[in-house]
Design a protein around this motif. Structure first.
Motif, short mmCIF file in Angstrom:
data_model
loop_
_atom_site.label_atom_id
_atom_site.label_comp_id
_atom_site.label_asym_id
_atom_site.label_seq_id
_atom_site.Cartn_x
_atom_site.Cartn_y
_atom_site.Cartn_z
N VAL A 53 -18.93 -33.82 27.45
CA VAL A 53 -18.46 -32.49 27.06
C VAL A 53 -18.98 -32.12 25.68
O VAL A 53 -19.47 -31.00 25.46
CB VAL A 53 -16.92 -32.43 27.10
N VAL A 54 -18.91 -33.04 24.73
CA VAL A 54 -19.40 -32.76 23.37
C VAL A 54 -20.88 -32.42 23.40
O VAL A 54 -21.33 -31.42 22.81
CB VAL A 54 -19.14 -33.96 22.44
N ASN A 55 -21.67 -33.24 24.09
CA ASN A 55 -23.11 -33.00 24.11
C ASN A 55 -23.46 -31.70 24.82
O ASN A 55 -24.37 -30.96 24.39
CB ASN A 55 -23.83 -34.17 24.81
N THR A 56 -22.72 -31.38 25.88
CA THR A 56 -22.98 -30.13 26.61
C THR A 56 -22.63 -28.92 25.77
O THR A 56 -23.39 -27.94 25.72
CB THR A 56 -22.17 -30.12 27.92
N LEU A 57 -21.49 -28.96 25.08
CA LEU A 57 -21.11 -27.83 24.22
C LEU A 57 -22.11 -27.65 23.09
O LEU A 57 -22.50 -26.51 22.77
CB LEU A 57 -19.71 -28.07 23.64
#
Length: 551
Positions: free
Chosen positions: A179-183
Motif C-alpha cells: 500500500v505504501v509503495n503504491t500510494l
C-alpha cells in the motif's frame, strides 16, 4: 495477523496475472541488457554500431527498458502475488482490473519501444526537452502510467477489503508495504503525467511552439526521485519480511519496518530539487530545503540496516554463534534465496554513500553530469534492487508455476549473483573513478576523439566494457534460470516465505493504518516544498522560446 503456513499458496488465477507481468519484465531485461552491452562496447572506442544504429538510440533502449519497463512490470507482478498471498485471493473484479492495467501498460510499452527502435524517440531515459520524440512515444508512456494506476487501484481495493473483514487489527506487514509503495507511485507519477500530457505531447503534435523546460524538468524530478524508492521498497519488502523466514529467523520489529516505509512515503517526493542543484531559475533557499529533506531519507535506510543485521544476529545467536561476528557463519550461504539478495544489501552500502555525495550541494558540483552518476545508478538500481528482484524470482516464479527450485538451479543462481557482483565491480567502479576525472555522463568515445582527456579516460572505458560483458553473461544466466523455473523445472510445491515477528517485539500501533494522517502529511510537505518555487517559475518564465535559455 501474519500468515506463515507454508501451505498457503497464491491462487492460480492470481499467479497467471503475476507471471504475465514477469514475462514482459524479463523480455525487457533481455533486450535492454543487449543494448547495455552495445553501449559499453561503443564507449570503449573498440566497436562501431552497424546498420546506422545510433549510440543515443541504444542508450535510450537500455534506459527505458531496464529503468522503466523491467522494474515497473516486475514490481507490479510481485506486489500482486504479495497481496494475494497475505491479504487473500483477489476478488474477480480486482483481478479483472489488474488484467486491464496490464494490457494498457503492455500496449503503451510497445508503442514507446517501437518509436525508440525506429529512431523516432532517441531522447534518453529522462526525455528532457528540447529533445523531442514522436507523439506515439509520449502517448505510450502515458498509457504505461495510467495502466499502473489501474493496477495499483486493484491492489488497494484488496487491502481495503481485508481491513473491512478484520477491523481493529494491523494489516499483514507485506500488504501494508505494498500500500505504501503504491500510494507513493500514484502521487509521484502525477508529475510525469502532467509534463507529458500538458507539455510534451502538445509540443510534439505541433499544437504549441515552445514549452517551459525548467517546469518540465522540475515535474520530471518531482517524479524521478520517488521513482528510485518505487524500485527500492519492493527490495525492502523482501529484506524485512521474507529474508527472515528464509534464514529460519524472525522479523526484528514489525513496527520499525512500518515506520521506515511511512518515512519513505513522507520524504521521498518533496526532494526533486536535489537533482537540479546546478540549474538556474530555482531559488537556492528552496534547493537547500529539499537537500535537508533528502538527507532525512537516510534515517529509514539506517533503520533498515539496523533491523536486518539485528535479524541476522538474533538468528545466529539462536544457533549458538559467539563472538562479535560469529553469527555470520550461521547464515545459509548455500541458499540462493538468501545469498542473491544479501549481495544486493551489501552493494547498497557504497550506493547509499554515493547518493549522499550526489545530494550534497558542494560535492554534487564535482560529480554533476559525469559518469559517476551512472555508476551510482548501477549500484543502486542495477545491483541492490535488481539482484534482490532476481533473488525473489528464484522462489516466486516456481511458486507461481507449480514447480520447485532445484539444487542445480540454486547453485547456478549463486554463480549468477557472483558473476553480477564481479561485473558490476569492474563497471561501476570504473564509472565512479572516471567521473571523478570529469568523464561525461552520456557520451561515446567518438565525441572526444583523441583529445588528452579522452586518452586519460580510455583505461576506465575499457574496464566498463569488461564489466558490461561480464554483466551480460549474468543476464544470460538469469534468463536461462527464469525459463527453466517457469517451464521446465520439476513439478512441486515451492514455499512463498513470509516471516513472523519475534515474540518479544512491541505490539504494532494502529496509527500506522491511519492513511488520512500519512497522506495528509505527504501532501502538506509537497505543497510546502513546491508551491512557491512553481509560482516563481511561472511568473519569471523567460519570454519567447521559454525555458530554452537553459540550453
Amino acid at each position: 495477523m501474519m500468515i506463515s503456513s507454508q501451505k498457503v499458496k497464491v491462487d492460480p488465477r492470481d499467479a497467471k496475472l503475476s507471471m504475465a507481468h514477469f514475462y514482459v519484465a524479463f523480455t525487457a531485461l533481455a533486450l535492454g541488457g543487449l543494448a547495455g552491452l552495445l553501449q559499453v562496447l561503443v564507449r570503449s572506442g573498440k566497436v562501431e554500431l552497424p546498420y546506422g544504429i545510433g549510440y543515443y538510440q541504444v542508450l535510450t533502449v537500455h534506459g527505458v527498458l531496464l529503468g522503466l519497463v523491467l522494474t515497473t512490470f516486475f514490481i507490479l507482478g510481485f506486489q500482486f502475488a504479495v497481496i494475494s498471498r497475505t491479504a487473500g485471493t483477489l476478488s474477480n473484479r480486482a483481478r479483472k482490473t489488474g488484467w486491464i492495467g496490464f494490457w494498457i501498460m503492455t500496449i503503451g510499452t510497445a508503442m514507446a519501444a517501437a518509436m525508440i527502435l525506429l529512431n523516432e524517440a532517441s531522447v534518453l531515459f529522462t526525455f528532457y526537452a528540447p529533445l523531442m520524440a514522436h507523439p506515439i512515444f509520449y502517448t505510450g508512456l502515458t498509457l504505461v502510467v495510467v495502466g499502473s494506476w489501474i493496477a495499483g487501484g486493484a491492489m488497494l481495493t484488496s487491502y481495503i477489503r481485508w481491513r473491512q473483514h478484520n477491523p481493529g487489527k494491523p494489516s499483514p506487514l507485506l500488504s501494508f508495504m505494498v500500500v505504501v509503495n503504491t500510494l507513493m507511485w500514484i502521487v509521484a507519477t502525477i508529475g510525469v503525467a502532467a509534463t507529458v500530457l500538458l507539455q510534451m505531447l502538445p509540443w510534439s503534435l505541433g499544437l504549441v511552439d515552445t514549452i517551459d523546460v525548467l517546469i518540465s524538468r522540475t515535474l520530471f524530478w518531482y517524479f524521478g526521485h520517488p521513482l528510485v524508492y518505487f524500485w527500492l521498497l519492493p527490495a525492502y519488502m523482501c529484506w524485512y519480511a521474507i529474508i527472515p523466514k528464509i534464514i529460519g529467523g524472525k522479523i526484528f520489529s514489525d513496527s520499525l519496518a512500518r515506520m521506515s516505509f511511512i518515512l519513505f512515503l513522507l520524504f521521498s517526493i518533496p526532494v526533486g530539487f536535489h537533482h537540479q542543484l546546478m540549474e538556474p531559475g530555482i531559488d537556492p533557499a528552496w534547493k537547500f530545503l529539499q537537500v535537508i529533506l533528502t538527507f532525512l531519507v537516510v534515517i529509514p535506510s539506517l533503520m533498515t540496516a539496523f533491523s536486518m543485521f539485528g535479524t541476522f544476529e538474533m538468528y545466529g545467536r539462536s544457533q549458538g554463534a559467539t563472538g562479535l561476528f560469529g553469527w555470520l557463519k550461521k547464515l545459509p550461504w548455500g541458499d540462493a534465496r538468501f545469498v542473491v539478495p544479501f549481495i544486493g544489501m551489501v552493494a547498497f552500502i557504497p550506493a547509499g554513500a554515493g547518493g549522499m555525495v550526489n545530494a550534497s550541494h558542494q560535492l554534487n558540483q564535482v560529480v554533476h553530469n559525469t559518469i559517476w552518476v551512472t555508476g551510482h545508478f548501477h549500484l543502486t538500481l542495477a545491483t541492490a534492487v535488481i539482484l534482490t528482484f532476481f533473488g525473489i524470482s528464484y522462489w516466486l516464479v516456481p511458486h507461481l508455476t507449480g514447480r520447485i527450485l532445484t539444487k542445480k538451479m540454486n547453485r547456478l543462481a549463486i554463480i549468477q549473483a557472483l558473476t553480477w557482483a564481479v561485473g558490476m565491480t569492474f563497471m561501476s567502479g570504473a564509472m565512479h573513478a572516471a567521473g571523478l576525472l570529469g568523464a561525461p555522463r552520456r557520451s561515446s568515445f567518438s565525441t572526444y576523439g583523441e583529445s588528452a582527456q579522452a586518452i586519460e579516460w580510455i583505461p576506465y572505458q575499457i574496464a566498463q566494457a569488461v564489466g558490461g560483458t561480464i554483466l551480460f553473461i549474468g543476464i544470460i544466466l538469469v534468463l536461462y534460470i527464469f525459463i527453466n523455473l517457469a517451464f521446465y523445472a520439476p513439478k512441486g510445491e515451492q514455499e512463498f516465505p513470509v516471516g513472523e515477528v519475534t515474540d518479544n517485539a512491541e505490539r504494532t500501533p494502529m496509527v500506522f493504518e491511519n492513511w488520512k494522517l500519512w497522506i495528509g502529511i505527504t501532501v502538506v510537505l509537497i505543497l510546502f516544498a513546491y508551491t512557491i518555487p512553481f509560482i516563481d517559475m511561472i511568473q519569471n518564465a523567460p519570454p519567447g522560446s521559454k525555458g530554452y535559455k537553459l540550453w
